[in-house]
Write a protein that holds these residues in place. Sequence first.
Motif, PDB file in Angstrom:
ATOM      1  N   LEU A 238     -11.177   4.260  -0.019  1.00  0.00           N
ATOM      2  CA  LEU A 238     -11.812   3.283   0.855  1.00  0.00           C
ATOM      3  C   LEU A 238     -12.816   2.446   0.077  1.00  0.00           C
ATOM      4  N   TRP A 239     -13.628   3.098  -0.725  1.00  0.00           N
ATOM      5  CA  TRP A 239     -14.644   2.408  -1.525  1.00  0.00           C
ATOM      6  C   TRP A 239     -13.986   1.383  -2.452  1.00  0.00           C
ATOM      7  N   ASP A 240     -12.877   1.783  -3.092  1.00  0.00           N
ATOM      8  CA  ASP A 240     -12.212   0.888  -4.032  1.00  0.00           C
ATOM      9  C   ASP A 240     -11.555  -0.298  -3.337  1.00  0.00           C
ATOM     10  N   ARG A 241     -11.142  -0.123  -2.077  1.00  0.00           N
ATOM     11  CA  ARG A 241     -10.600  -1.263  -1.334  1.00  0.00           C
ATOM     12  C   ARG A 241     -11.699  -2.264  -1.002  1.00  0.00           C
ATOM     13  N   ILE A 242     -12.873  -1.761  -0.696  1.00  0.00           N
ATOM     14  CA  ILE A 242     -13.990  -2.631  -0.339  1.00  0.00           C
ATOM     15  C   ILE A 242     -14.604  -3.276  -1.582  1.00  0.00           C
ATOM     16  N   SER A 243     -14.758  -2.470  -2.638  1.00  0.00           N
ATOM     17  CA  SER A 243     -15.417  -2.944  -3.856  1.00  0.00           C
ATOM     18  C   SER A 243     -14.745  -2.325  -5.070  1.00  0.00           C
ATOM     19  N   PRO A 244     -13.679  -2.959  -5.588  1.00  0.00           N
ATOM     20  CA  PRO A 244     -12.947  -2.372  -6.721  1.00  0.00           C
ATOM     21  C   PRO A 244     -13.832  -2.224  -7.954  1.00  0.00           C
ATOM     22  N   ASP A 245     -13.622  -1.130  -8.665  1.00  0.00           N
ATOM     23  CA  ASP A 245     -14.302  -0.888  -9.936  1.00  0.00           C
ATOM     24  C   ASP A 245     -13.502  -1.589 -11.027  1.00  0.00           C
ATOM     25  N   PRO A 246     -14.065  -2.586 -11.729  1.00  0.00           N
ATOM     26  CA  PRO A 246     -13.283  -3.352 -12.708  1.00  0.00           C
ATOM     27  C   PRO A 246     -12.873  -2.556 -13.938  1.00  0.00           C
TER      28      PRO A 246
ATOM     29  N   GLY B  51      -4.578   4.295 -10.335  1.00  0.00           N
ATOM     30  CA  GLY B  51      -4.144   2.975 -10.754  1.00  0.00           C
ATOM     31  C   GLY B  51      -2.632   2.856 -10.729  1.00  0.00           C
ATOM     32  N   ALA B  52      -2.111   1.643 -10.439  1.00  0.00           N
ATOM     33  CA  ALA B  52      -0.670   1.455 -10.282  1.00  0.00           C
ATOM     34  C   ALA B  52       0.080   1.694 -11.586  1.00  0.00           C
ATOM     35  N   ARG B  53      -0.425   1.148 -12.689  1.00  0.00           N
ATOM     36  CA  ARG B  53       0.300   1.330 -13.951  1.00  0.00           C
ATOM     37  C   ARG B  53       0.198   2.769 -14.432  1.00  0.00           C
ATOM     38  N   HIS B  54      -0.961   3.365 -14.241  1.00  0.00           N
ATOM     39  CA  HIS B  54      -1.156   4.772 -14.581  1.00  0.00           C
ATOM     40  C   HIS B  54      -0.141   5.624 -13.816  1.00  0.00           C
ATOM     41  N   ALA B  55       0.024   5.339 -12.535  1.00  0.00           N
ATOM     42  CA  ALA B  55       0.964   6.093 -11.701  1.00  0.00           C
ATOM     43  C   ALA B  55       2.400   5.889 -12.171  1.00  0.00           C
ATOM     44  N   ALA B  56       2.736   4.677 -12.609  1.00  0.00           N
ATOM     45  CA  ALA B  56       4.092   4.411 -13.090  1.00  0.00           C
ATOM     46  C   ALA B  56       4.398   5.209 -14.348  1.00  0.00           C
ATOM     47  N   ILE B  57       3.417   5.330 -15.226  1.00  0.00           N
ATOM     48  CA  ILE B  57       3.600   6.137 -16.425  1.00  0.00           C
ATOM     49  C   ILE B  57       3.784   7.606 -16.051  1.00  0.00           C
ATOM     50  N   MET B  58       2.935   8.090 -15.149  1.00  0.00           N
ATOM     51  CA  MET B  58       3.018   9.494 -14.749  1.00  0.00           C
ATOM     52  C   MET B  58       4.391   9.844 -14.187  1.00  0.00           C
ATOM     53  N   ALA B  59       5.014   8.893 -13.493  1.00  0.00           N
ATOM     54  CA  ALA B  59       6.296   9.168 -12.852  1.00  0.00           C
ATOM     55  C   ALA B  59       7.374   9.557 -13.853  1.00  0.00           C
TER      56      ALA B  59
ATOM     57  N   GLY C 105     -23.803   7.895 -10.764  1.00  0.00           N
ATOM     58  CA  GLY C 105     -24.030   7.487  -9.394  1.00  0.00           C
ATOM     59  C   GLY C 105     -23.041   8.143  -8.442  1.00  0.00           C
ATOM     60  N   LEU C 106     -23.173   7.821  -7.156  1.00  0.00           N
ATOM     61  CA  LEU C 106     -22.388   8.498  -6.117  1.00  0.00           C
ATOM     62  C   LEU C 106     -20.892   8.349  -6.337  1.00  0.00           C
ATOM     63  N   ARG C 107     -20.420   7.146  -6.684  1.00  0.00           N
ATOM     64  CA  ARG C 107     -18.979   6.945  -6.840  1.00  0.00           C
ATOM     65  C   ARG C 107     -18.403   7.889  -7.897  1.00  0.00           C
ATOM     66  N   ASN C 108     -19.067   7.974  -9.029  1.00  0.00           N
ATOM     67  CA  ASN C 108     -18.556   8.844 -10.087  1.00  0.00           C
ATOM     68  C   ASN C 108     -18.824  10.317  -9.804  1.00  0.00           C
ATOM     69  N   ARG C 109     -19.855  10.618  -9.053  1.00  0.00           N
ATOM     70  CA  ARG C 109     -20.044  12.011  -8.639  1.00  0.00           C
ATOM     71  C   ARG C 109     -18.887  12.461  -7.759  1.00  0.00           C
ATOM     72  N   LEU C 110     -18.427  11.572  -6.896  1.00  0.00           N
ATOM     73  CA  LEU C 110     -17.256  11.892  -6.076  1.00  0.00           C
ATOM     74  C   LEU C 110     -16.028  12.133  -6.957  1.00  0.00           C
ATOM     75  N   ARG C 111     -15.889  11.335  -8.013  1.00  0.00           N
ATOM     76  CA  ARG C 111     -14.723  11.480  -8.888  1.00  0.00           C
ATOM     77  C   ARG C 111     -14.674  12.850  -9.557  1.00  0.00           C
ATOM     78  N   THR C 112     -15.814  13.455  -9.791  1.00  0.00           N
ATOM     79  CA  THR C 112     -15.805  14.783 -10.414  1.00  0.00           C
ATOM     80  C   THR C 112     -15.253  15.852  -9.478  1.00  0.00           C
TER      81      THR C 112
END
Length: 255
Positions: free
Chosen positions: A169-177, A184-192, A234-241
């Motif tokens: 949700l956060w990334d839809r509102i304010s994408p992290d550049p 990520g879409a390309r990351h997901a394509a590689i993983m596939a 910050g909070l965004r990266n704390r969530l990522r952990t």
Amino acid sequence: MINHDLAEDIRDYWSRRSETFDQAFGHAIAPGAEAAAWAQPMRDHLPPAPARVMELACGTGEVTRLIHDLGHEVTALDFSEAMLAVARAKHAGKPRLRFVLADAQVTMEPDASQDAILCRHLVWTLTRPEEGFADWFRVLKPGGRLLVYDGDWAQPARSGRWPARLLALWDRISPDPFYDGAMGARHAAIMAGLPFGTGLRFEMLVPLLEKAGFTAIMRHSHEPIARAQRRVNGLRNRLRTRVYDRFILTAQKPG
């Protein structure tokens, strides 16, 4: 041919990210508590310094710094010249350190030449893991040690589902550049297309490493690193952990 094409996609993906790689969460290692947390498993599981340590997929040289600061003689290997250029610039003039352009699955290093092998967030990207593990076993001296930091980046852990939803949700509102991680879409394509594309778990690695000849294969907690990352982010990266199941693996070549 499929694996060759996929390997080239992987090389191109990380080469394109080399200039901003350290600005994305999980790549640069903050000095102080976070650096100490990443270094502690090295203190616990690498041979006493000075040892000959080969770092696979060194990227921009963040983990390289920690290994070198512990007093080891480091061979840092990556197959992206763009990544190596950043790493070489960071560590220009340092003794006991050489950078090598090579495939982590076919290192071309001499037999029984290294006391330890270390990698961070590499194993999930291997296109030929059995070949890679056999090569690592070959390169290690008898009694040599393997230290792996990795995780399951394909899907959130059970406890990570709500942080993953908040981040989406956060990334839809304010994408992290700078962040193009497992969502990520390309990351997901590689993983596939990867052998571990549906998720890398410690239990999957045990039989493959045993087949290569490794013994004393053990899992260790990644949580001390996650706690340290939460102290400096910050909070965004704390969530990522909290999203993915991360682990540390050690193994040994019989002496």
